[in-house]
Design an enzyme around this catalytic site. Structure first.
Site, PDB file in Angstrom:
ATOM      1  N   SER A 319       0.839  -1.202   0.000  1.00  0.00           N
ATOM      2  CA  SER A 319       0.000   0.000   0.000  1.00  0.00           C
ATOM      3  C   SER A 319       0.873   1.251   0.000  1.00  0.00           C
ATOM      4  O   SER A 319       2.103   1.175   0.021  1.00  0.00           O
ATOM      5  CB  SER A 319      -0.931  -0.019   1.213  1.00  0.00           C
ATOM      6  OG  SER A 319      -0.189  -0.043   2.418  1.00  0.00           O
ATOM      7  N   TYR A 320       0.237   2.411   0.017  1.00  0.00           N
ATOM      8  CA  TYR A 320       0.912   3.706  -0.081  1.00  0.00           C
ATOM      9  C   TYR A 320       2.065   3.794   0.917  1.00  0.00           C
ATOM     10  O   TYR A 320       1.880   3.576   2.117  1.00  0.00           O
ATOM     11  CB  TYR A 320      -0.094   4.824   0.164  1.00  0.00           C
ATOM     12  CG  TYR A 320       0.485   6.213   0.046  1.00  0.00           C
ATOM     13  CD1 TYR A 320       0.819   6.729  -1.198  1.00  0.00           C
ATOM     14  CD2 TYR A 320       0.694   7.000   1.170  1.00  0.00           C
ATOM     15  CE1 TYR A 320       1.349   8.006  -1.318  1.00  0.00           C
ATOM     16  CE2 TYR A 320       1.216   8.274   1.060  1.00  0.00           C
ATOM     17  CZ  TYR A 320       1.542   8.769  -0.184  1.00  0.00           C
ATOM     18  OH  TYR A 320       2.074  10.032  -0.300  1.00  0.00           O
TER      19      TYR A 320
END
Length: 726
Positions: A319-320
């Site tokens: 994820s980010y």
């Protein structure tokens, strides 16, 4: 038709991947589909395509570094296109101005910087069309499609653009003015070097210098301890002498006397304490925690960890990356069973899955909507990686993140701790400590080396004994030690110190503010700040330890202990106001007015501070001698040969080779030292002067292409040309 502007080329490719598209120069042309009924254009920036103008671009008189021109405060901040990125900017500008483009989708990273990058480009393009915001935390196909189905109104993220813009302009004001101010003042005092100052980098440097002084001023004191070995009917127990909870004595004579007294005496077990402790699985990673762990485990620098994590993000595997949260929302928690099931298909995780707990949905240690900021914790995605296609470094970072997610689904680790109190000859008290693992729990997933383990976890197993049991002292020895100075920061520890910098404040309110607003810097910028300190020659990294250089220590000495520039307090107030701007509760204009007033105050403070400067002349000479600008100046005097056009000498001026008769006879001989990204060596210039041609030079770059060629001197045009091999 809609246009999506991504932050980077590889990100744009991921946004286009779920759809049928045609690749064009500088963009993807997406065919009509259910998400884009009229088709779409997906283009990209290359990071910051636009940058704030330099002082001299506002006013030519601001080019020279002089006290008389300070403070430098533009009436209005303006952006320009970076020279090396003009081609892509032109592509974006032409695309957004097309009449068939009816809506612009901001597709930069879902955060402040991503907002600033894209909106600044649009501002410089001077376009005003309806906009939406793509806000996603991973680049998997499902996440991209879901993001395009749930675009945010642009007004929802406009305030974080104002926050990022205010931070950028304010940092420019403080950095430009104080860097020039202290460079000029220090030069007046004999220090010939350039000093860069920044709102975050300088307090960070101050923390490092403070630790440097703690180490230098530390006075090691010797101490002695008495260690003994007791025998209880064939069982052996190691113990250490204690009195009033202290195990050390300051005089060797006393330690020897205790050891001699105890030797061959009787010993009795007076008390046995047993305590069971449970250790919860670790929290999920945010960027700082992952950087600290990767540094401790693999000696990766924070920047290296971020770079690797960014690659994994673009590949859709995590994820980010720049998240400051260690929590998930219930929506992300719902995806974890699928993620774990996919991980179980990878050989190295098969023996760890399925975990004891199927879901952490109701576990507030991990799932807490209120503690999720712009992004949730860093987790692996439901995309199964092909580990064979990952680099060794990418696999290591992926493994850290994956194991953290798996460990969250495991039980607590449980240990039984035992403390045995013994009394020798009813007078000398000894203590023995040990532990026993009752439940392995999450430690099956995340191995703790001795370096990572706590002191308690390193204690050894003890024999089975009972209170009032009698034995004898078989050995009693004296062990000498010395108090140790505080440890130097590692890069990973420095990241943690920056994040928790509020602990260094005396003001409880400011400490609370700084803690709330991420400490010094942000998750996205801390690695870059450490890199800047290295580049400015303020710190050195040796064997993963951070050392302050003479230059760094002199700058902090010049600023003084009470300077706003070295204290986290200014950052605390600053970040509080910026956070309020991002939430729409404060005015960017009012903030910038306060920064302008602060700039004037910092200049006044510097002139007052100069009056008490008294630097060590040896350190001043050392810094000046190591000044890279000074070295560059010395290179000007290097003569590489005779001029082809006149009787002058060709001199290496650092950035170009030119004739010594330029001023007297206006000789035009000049060859750039760097041509198409390739540095032209003095050896090749000598050959050019002697024969009119250099050796074959490999690695010229034009766009994405590289080529090899000779340089030849054109006598008619009086300049160099390429000569290509057959």
């Amino acid at each position: 038709m809609k246009i999506v502007i991504a932050e980077k080329p590889d990100q744009a490719a991921k946004l286009a991947a779920p759809f049928s598209f045609t690749k064009r120069t500088g963009y993807f042309e997406v065919k009509a589909n259910s998400y884009f009924p009229n088709g779409a254009i997906i283009t990209w920036a290359i990071g910051h395509l636009c940058e704030l103008k330099t002082p001299e671009e506002y006013d030519p008189t601001w080019k020279k570094w002089k006290l008389e021109t300070l403070p430098i405060i533009p009436d209005r901040f303006e952006y320009k296109v970076s020279k090396s990125k003009y081609k892509q900017f032109t592509i974006i500008k032409n695309l957004v101005k097309r009449t068939d483009i009816q809506e612009i989708i901001i597709g930069g990273d879902a955060g402040r910087e991503g907002e600033l990058i894209i909106r600044t480009i649009l501002r410089v393009c001077d376009v005003n069309k309806p906009m939406k915001r793509l806000w996603i935390s991973s680049l998997t196909e499902n996440s991209v499609k879901n993001g395009f189905s749930n675009l945010l109104p642009e007004a929802k993220t406009k305030d974080i653009y104002y926050e990022a813009l205010s931070r950028s302009c304010a940092d420019w004001l403080i950095g430009m003015n104080t860097s020039r101010l202290y460079t000029v003042l220090l030069k007046k005092n004999g220090v010939k070097d350039v000093f860069s100052i920044g709102r975050v980098q300088t307090p960070t440097l101050a923390l490092i210098v403070h630790r440097e002084h703690e180490i230098a001023n530390f006075k090691s004191e010797p101490f002695w301890e008495v260690e003994a070995v007791f025998h209880f009917a064939g069982r052996m127990l190691k113990a250490k002498w204690h009195k009033n909870n202290m195990s050390r004595v300051s005089e060797e004579k006393q330690a020897i006397a205790i050891a001699n007294f105890c030797l061959h005496k009787n010993v009795e077990i007076t008390k046995i304490n047993k305590e069971t402790k449970e250790y919860a699985p670790p929290l999920l990673f945010n960027l700082s925690a992952l950087q600290a762990t990767a540094n401790k485990s693999y000696k990766f620098s924070p920047q290296k960890t971020l770079d690797i994590l960014q690659k994994l993000y673009v590949k859709g595997l995590v994820s980010y990356p720049r998240s400051d949260s260690q929590f998930l929302t219930s929506e992300e928690a719902k995806t974890l069973p699928t993620i774990l099931n996919n991980l179980s298909k990878i050989d190295k995780y098969k023996n760890l899955l399925p975990p004891p707990t199927n879901s952490i949905m109701n576990n507030k240690r991990y799932v807490n909507e209120k503690k999720v900021t712009d992004h949730h914790a860093i987790i692996v995605t439901d995309q199964i990686p092909n580990l064979a296609k990952l680099s060794m470094e990418e696999e290591k970072i992926y493994d850290l993140v994956a194991r953290q997610v798996i460990a969250a689904h495991y039980n607590h680790a449980i240990f039984a701790y035992t403390t045995i109190h013994s009394l020798v000859d009813k007078r000398a008290e000894f203590i023995s400590k040990g532990k026993e693992q009752i439940e392995e729990g999450w430690r099956k997933v995340i191995y703790l080396s001795k370096e990572n383990a706590s002191q308690e976890e390193e204690e050894e197993m003890l024999p089975l004994l009972h209170e009032n049991e009698l034995g004898t002292v078989a050995q009693a020895t004296v062990k000498k030690g010395a108090t140790q100075p505080p440890n130097r920061y590692t890069e990973g520890h420095l990241i943690t110190v920056m994040k928790t910098a509020g602990k260094h404040l005396d003001d409880a309110e400011l400490e609370k503010v700084l803690s709330k607003t991420e400490g010094l810097g942000t998750e996205a910028t801390r690695a870059g700040i450490i890199g800047t300190l290295k580049d400015r020659n303020y710190i050195e990294i040796k064997k993963n330890q951070v050392f302050a250089t003479s230059k760094g220590m002199l700058l902090i000495e010049a600023l003084g202990e009470n300077s706003l520039l070295t204290s986290p307090s200014m950052t605390a107030k600053w970040e509080q106001r910026l956070s309020e701007i991002g939430e729409g509760h404060a005015s960017p204009q009012a903030f910038m007015e306060q920064v302008k007033k602060l700039t004037y105050k910092l200049i006044t403070d510097a002139h007052e501070r100069e009056k008490v400067w008294a630097f060590d002349q040896k350190e001043v000479d050392k810094i000046s001698a190591n000044n890279p600008y000074q070295k560059k100046y010395k290179k000007v005097k290097t003569v590489v040969g005779k001029c082809i056009l006149c009787d002058g000498s060709i001199i290496d001026h650092g950035t170009f080779y030119g004739c010594s008769n330029y001023k007297t006879t206006n000789c035009k001989f000049s060859v750039s030292k760097k041509i198409l990204s390739k540095t032209i060596s003095q050896t090749n210039v000598r050959k050019l002067l002697a024969s009119g041609e250099t050796d074959m030079i490999k690695g010229f770059k034009k766009g994405q292409k590289t080529f090899n060629a000779h340089l030849i001197w054109d006598e008619k045009e009086h300049k160099v040309h390429f000569k290509f091999p057959q």
